[in-house]
Write a protein that holds these residues in place. Structure first.
Motif, PDB file in Angstrom:
ATOM      1  N   ARG A 263       9.060  19.241  -1.965  1.00  0.00           N
ATOM      2  CA  ARG A 263       7.799  19.140  -1.223  1.00  0.00           C
ATOM      3  C   ARG A 263       8.032  18.298   0.036  1.00  0.00           C
ATOM      4  NH1 ARG A 263       2.611  16.190  -3.875  1.00  0.00           N
ATOM      5  NH2 ARG A 263       3.895  14.352  -3.602  1.00  0.00           N
TER       6      ARG A 263
ATOM      7  N   LYS B 116      -3.414  14.412  -1.436  1.00  0.00           N
ATOM      8  CA  LYS B 116      -3.273  13.120  -0.757  1.00  0.00           C
ATOM      9  C   LYS B 116      -4.559  12.311  -0.902  1.00  0.00           C
ATOM     10  CE  LYS B 116      -0.216  15.235   2.583  1.00  0.00           C
ATOM     11  NZ  LYS B 116      -0.159  15.925   3.846  1.00  0.00           N
TER      12      LYS B 116
ATOM     13  N   PHE C 232       0.819  -1.213   0.000  1.00  0.00           N
ATOM     14  CA  PHE C 232       0.000   0.000   0.000  1.00  0.00           C
ATOM     15  C   PHE C 232       0.860   1.273   0.000  1.00  0.00           C
ATOM     16  CE2 PHE C 232      -2.293   3.539   1.841  1.00  0.00           C
ATOM     17  CZ  PHE C 232      -3.436   3.550   1.056  1.00  0.00           C
ATOM     18  N   GLU C 233       1.835   1.326   0.911  1.00  0.00           N
ATOM     19  CA  GLU C 233       2.634   2.555   1.035  1.00  0.00           C
ATOM     20  C   GLU C 233       3.402   2.853  -0.252  1.00  0.00           C
ATOM     21  OE1 GLU C 233       4.949   2.994   4.599  1.00  0.00           O
ATOM     22  OE2 GLU C 233       6.088   4.669   3.751  1.00  0.00           O
TER      23      GLU C 233
ATOM     24  N   SER D 122      -5.020   8.703  -2.478  1.00  0.00           N
ATOM     25  CA  SER D 122      -5.637   7.583  -1.755  1.00  0.00           C
ATOM     26  C   SER D 122      -6.696   6.900  -2.628  1.00  0.00           C
ATOM     27  CB  SER D 122      -6.272   8.116  -0.464  1.00  0.00           C
ATOM     28  OG  SER D 122      -7.105   7.160   0.092  1.00  0.00           O
TER      29      SER D 122
ATOM     30  N   ILE E 121       0.294   7.983   5.551  1.00  0.00           N
ATOM     31  CA  ILE E 121      -0.120   7.117   4.427  1.00  0.00           C
ATOM     32  C   ILE E 121      -0.988   5.976   4.966  1.00  0.00           C
ATOM     33  CG2 ILE E 121       0.715   5.471   2.692  1.00  0.00           C
ATOM     34  CD1 ILE E 121       3.129   7.302   2.293  1.00  0.00           C
ATOM     35  N   ASN E 122      -0.540   5.386   6.064  1.00  0.00           N
ATOM     36  CA  ASN E 122      -1.291   4.253   6.614  1.00  0.00           C
ATOM     37  C   ASN E 122      -2.698   4.645   7.063  1.00  0.00           C
ATOM     38  OD1 ASN E 122       0.571   2.276   6.125  1.00  0.00           O
ATOM     39  ND2 ASN E 122       1.710   2.685   7.980  1.00  0.00           N
TER      40      ASN E 122
ATOM     41  N   PHE F 156       0.986   4.069  -2.875  1.00  0.00           N
ATOM     42  CA  PHE F 156       0.525   5.416  -2.525  1.00  0.00           C
ATOM     43  C   PHE F 156       1.613   6.441  -2.876  1.00  0.00           C
ATOM     44  CE2 PHE F 156      -0.144   9.133   0.021  1.00  0.00           C
ATOM     45  CZ  PHE F 156      -1.521   9.245   0.158  1.00  0.00           C
ATOM     46  N   ARG F 157       2.859   6.141  -2.474  1.00  0.00           N
ATOM     47  CA  ARG F 157       3.954   7.090  -2.760  1.00  0.00           C
ATOM     48  C   ARG F 157       4.133   7.277  -4.270  1.00  0.00           C
ATOM     49  NH1 ARG F 157       6.564   8.833   1.635  1.00  0.00           N
ATOM     50  NH2 ARG F 157       6.562   7.499   3.467  1.00  0.00           N
TER      51      ARG F 157
ATOM     52  N   PHE G 259      -4.691   6.212   5.381  1.00  0.00           N
ATOM     53  CA  PHE G 259      -5.583   6.094   4.219  1.00  0.00           C
ATOM     54  C   PHE G 259      -5.947   4.637   3.910  1.00  0.00           C
ATOM     55  CE2 PHE G 259      -3.514  10.231   3.219  1.00  0.00           C
ATOM     56  CZ  PHE G 259      -4.649  11.000   3.062  1.00  0.00           C
TER      57      PHE G 259
ATOM     58  N   TYR H  27       1.164   9.462  -5.364  1.00  0.00           N
ATOM     59  CA  TYR H  27       1.227  10.821  -4.789  1.00  0.00           C
ATOM     60  C   TYR H  27       2.389  11.622  -5.384  1.00  0.00           C
ATOM     61  CZ  TYR H  27       1.332  14.450  -1.160  1.00  0.00           C
ATOM     62  OH  TYR H  27       1.335  15.639  -0.493  1.00  0.00           O
ATOM     63  N   GLN H  28       3.443  10.909  -5.819  1.00  0.00           N
ATOM     64  CA  GLN H  28       4.580  11.559  -6.480  1.00  0.00           C
ATOM     65  C   GLN H  28       4.120  12.359  -7.703  1.00  0.00           C
ATOM     66  OE1 GLN H  28       7.841  11.805  -5.920  1.00  0.00           O
ATOM     67  NE2 GLN H  28       8.393  12.629  -7.934  1.00  0.00           N
TER      68      GLN H  28
END
Lengths: 187, 527
Positions: free
Chosen positions: B16, A50, A36-37, A54, B24-25, A40-41, B27, A44-45
């Motif tokens: 940024r 955010k 997930f992380e 998500s 993050i977690n 997400f990164r 979400f 989001y990059q």
């Protein structure tokens, strides 16, 4: 880094998790927790919000779960398969939305691209580099991001983009050459 | 997105702030996703499931028996699976640089001065819980500072950054590892009140930048250019205290003493002006105040009486009871120095009001002085407590002839003043191989040139940039945590014409149990 080097044991362990999830989607949760992380990164990059990152990350996992039975671990690593889904989801998002595509870059990454392009790092070169990044096509920008922002090896880039390792390398250096020409022209 | 099409528009963000893993977690929501997946026939209703259930139960039973009989093997395998090299990996675990533990009060401003002279300014209320709640109790700061290659090496903090598989080494002008805890729960910094680091170094180059080590993404983040001061005064605690006390006093509603009414002098002339009471509260209870002019009536004053003035400004002067009155109309101006006075009955009323107001003022003044004394006492005792908390652990030196780099931080963690290390062209390139006591080693070898505040990690077949005019040292850590070295005298004996060389490091018998053991050895050239 998107795809970390994995030991033989880690690969086997992941294969067991995938196999379990293919039989019962509720068993997908450990895979979701692992990736997930990183997903997400990655998303989001390329965004400012955010919340939108998500939503898109959730879409990526939804697609992954719907198609998990089609994933064959003898082809490409699971992570590369997952990031192919992420790239497609981002593409759909930017096609449907009128939102701006964001490029998030650190000074160190700017230094890295300039050094790799054979250009001395100077403050005035930063703006020229940024302008040249803005002029890249989406495909070229993705290659630069995967290589210099997310520090993937050419092998990993090849797996994500479904091209050979050598092709990933040649394409990246051609883009760097173009960036160099754009900077030199305006310096 | 992977198609090669030009995009409509792109927005570029430079540096940024990094989003934390915790955020993050927050979400994550697996249940929501699984509910969205197209509903399929429950697995327990599928024919293949029912038909294979019996077989599975038998197989599982056999497997359980095997596992129970081989518990030891399973444990070992699990251990192997989770083993990974730590990102921050102290090379001699027993000699890792320890944290200095300092207790502070979070409800007052704090300045901590470390042994090097580096100061950390922590504004009141700048430390919060992870859930962004204010903390007023005593908290524990854990701080480590690394100013020279030996301590940087012992910390195991990576001083390289990776860009496109190329490694660059940082040269440091001071690095700090700082965290805050309450009951062993890690705290964070309130972004509204960042902490200021004043890092001391002897290198005055403007090329050093501030970097933060992102241990999640495993890289250094550029955080801007620190301001540089030479011989910065780091002992401003007293001034800060006075400022703080003043701020506390200003929070008390200011007391205004009523003005003793004066009788008008029949030999002087006066002016009647309506005073805005909120601007001059000392006149608030008086009616019919006149402003007696402090000079005889002259010829010019005829103009004053005939002019319809557009603007009148009344101001206090430095002389008690004396005010200035400025009349203006266009470019025409006239200014008088005046005293507030009363005539006849107005004076009697004003005096009576003054007596009442002054009695009230005296009572209020007494209360005010008592409150001020309490505030002062509380503040001084808090300061004394603060000093006691950290004076025992911190040596408070005065800095002289050093460079101070200042920047603000909004995250706890490892902060560094760095520049990318590059070799000058005068150095000689040597393809290096390494041996320990004559046996080839694949261990990492560490190279330091004493002119540069950096530790360069080398591997077999690395290129070593040798400067015959510099004091250079190589060392390695053996598998049993002993040190093997190639000292500066041995460097001098490398023949000039060689472009390949095998460095034979000699193992020392000395045992490294504490960081001081290594730092002393390093400072003495490993002799």
């Amino acid at each position: 880094m998107l795809i970390n080097h994995k030991s033989k044991e880690q690969i086997e362990s992941e294969a067991e998790l995938i196999s379990a999830a293919q039989k019962d989607l509720r068993k997908f949760e450990p895979i979701y927790n692992i990736y997930f992380e990183r997903v997400f990164r990655f998303v989001y990059q390329r965004l400012d919000s955010k919340e939108e990152a998500s939503d898109i990350s959730s879409q990526v996992f939804l697609k992954a779960m719907e198609n998990i039975k089609k994933y064959n671990n003898y082809g490409i690593p699971f992570s590369a398969w997952l990031f192919r889904i992420a790239i497609n989801e981002m593409s759909n998002y930017f096609t449907k939305q009128t939102k701006e595509r964001t490029i998030n870059i650190d000074t160190i990454q700017i230094e890295g691209i300039l050094l790799e392009s054979g250009i001395e790092f100077e403050n005035e070169k930063i703006e020229l580099l940024i302008n040249s990044l803005k002029q890249l096509t989406e495909g070229d920008l993705l290659l630069i991001e995967l290589r210099f922002f997310e520090n993937n090896s050419f092998k990993e880039i090849g797996e994500i983009l479904d091209i050979t390792e050598n092709n990933a390398k040649v394409k990246t250096y051609r883009i760097l050459d173009r960036i160099k020409q754009m900077i030199v022209k305006h310096a | 997105m992977h198609k090669s099409t030009a995009m409509k528009s792109k927005k570029i963000n430079i540096n940024r702030p990094t989003i934390s893993s915790d955020e993050i977690n927050s979400f994550k929501n697996f249940n929501s996703i699984i509910n969205q997946v197209k509903s399929t026939k429950p697995i327990y209703k599928k024919t293949w499931f029912l038909s294979t259930l019996g077989v599975t139960i038998i197989a599982a039973s056999i497997l359980m028996i095997v596992i129970l009989n081989q518990t030891h093997c399973v444990t070992v395998n699990n251990k192997t699976k989770t083993q990974a090299i730590k990102f921050i990996n102290p090379p001699i675990p027993q000699a890792n640089i320890p944290y200095l533990s300092i207790k502070i009060r979070n409800n007052i401003d704090t300045v901590i001065q470390l042994q090097s002279g580096t100061t950390i300014k922590i504004p009141s209320g700048s430390i919060q819980s992870q859930t962004r709640k204010a903390i007023t109790e005593t908290i524990e700061l854990r701080i480590r500072e690394f100013n020279e290659p030996a301590s940087v090496f012992l910390s195991g903090i990576p001083m390289q950054y990776d860009s496109a598989s190329r490694k660059y080494t940082f040269e440091t002008a001071g690095m700090i590892d700082i965290a805050a805890y309450k009951n062993n729960e890690r705290l964070c910094i309130n972004p509204q009140t960042p902490i200021t680091l004043n890092i001391v170094s002897q290198n005055n180059s403007p090329e050093f930048n501030a970097y933060y080590l992102d241990t999640t993404k495993k890289h250094w983040q550029y955080k801007g250019k620190p301001s540089i001061n030479k011989n910065g005064n780091t002992t401003t605690t007293n001034n800060q205290r006075n400022e703080k006390v003043k701020q506390q006093y200003n929070n008390v509603v200011p007391l205004i003493a009523p003005v003793l009414p004066q009788k008008a002098n029949p030999l002087k002339w006066n002016i009647k002006v309506d005073v805005l009471q909120n601007e001059f509260p000392e006149f608030v209870s008086y009616k019919d105040v006149l402003f007696e002019v402090d000079k005889p009536l002259g010829k010019d004053d005829n103009v004053f009486g005939k002019t319809e003035w557009e603007n009148i400004i009344i101001e206090k002067t430095n002389t008690t009871g004396l005010y200035s009155l400025l009349f203006s109309k266009g470019t025409q101006q006239i200014k008088y120095f005046v005293r507030p006075v009363f005539e006849g009955k107005a004076y009697t009323i004003a005096k009576a009001k003054y007596d009442t107001a002054f009695a009230k003022y005296k009572i209020a003044l007494k209360t005010r002085l008592e409150n001020e004394a309490k505030i002062k006492q509380t503040y001084e005792s808090e300061i004394a407590e603060q000093e006691n908390l950290y004076n025992n652990t911190v040596n408070r030196n005065i800095i002289q002839d050093k460079i101070i780099r200042t920047f603000k931080i909004q995250n706890f963690g490892i902060w560094n003043c760095d520049r990318v290390f590059s070799y000058s062209s005068e150095r000689k390139k040597i393809n290096a191989n390494f041996e320990i006591n004559g046996v080839q080693t694949n261990n990492s070898v560490y190279f330091v040139d004493k002119k540069i505040n950096a530790v360069i990690t080398m591997y077999p077949n690395s290129v070593l940039y040798h400067n015959p005019n510099s004091k250079e040292i190589l060392w390695a850590i053996t598998d049993d945590f002993k040190i093997a070295i190639f000292n500066s005298e041995q460097f001098k004996s490398i023949p000039n014409e060689l472009d390949k060389y095998t460095f034979n490091l000699k193992e020392l018998t000395v045992k490294i149990d504490r960081p001081e053991d290594f730092i002393n050895l390093y400072n003495n050239g490993f002799k």
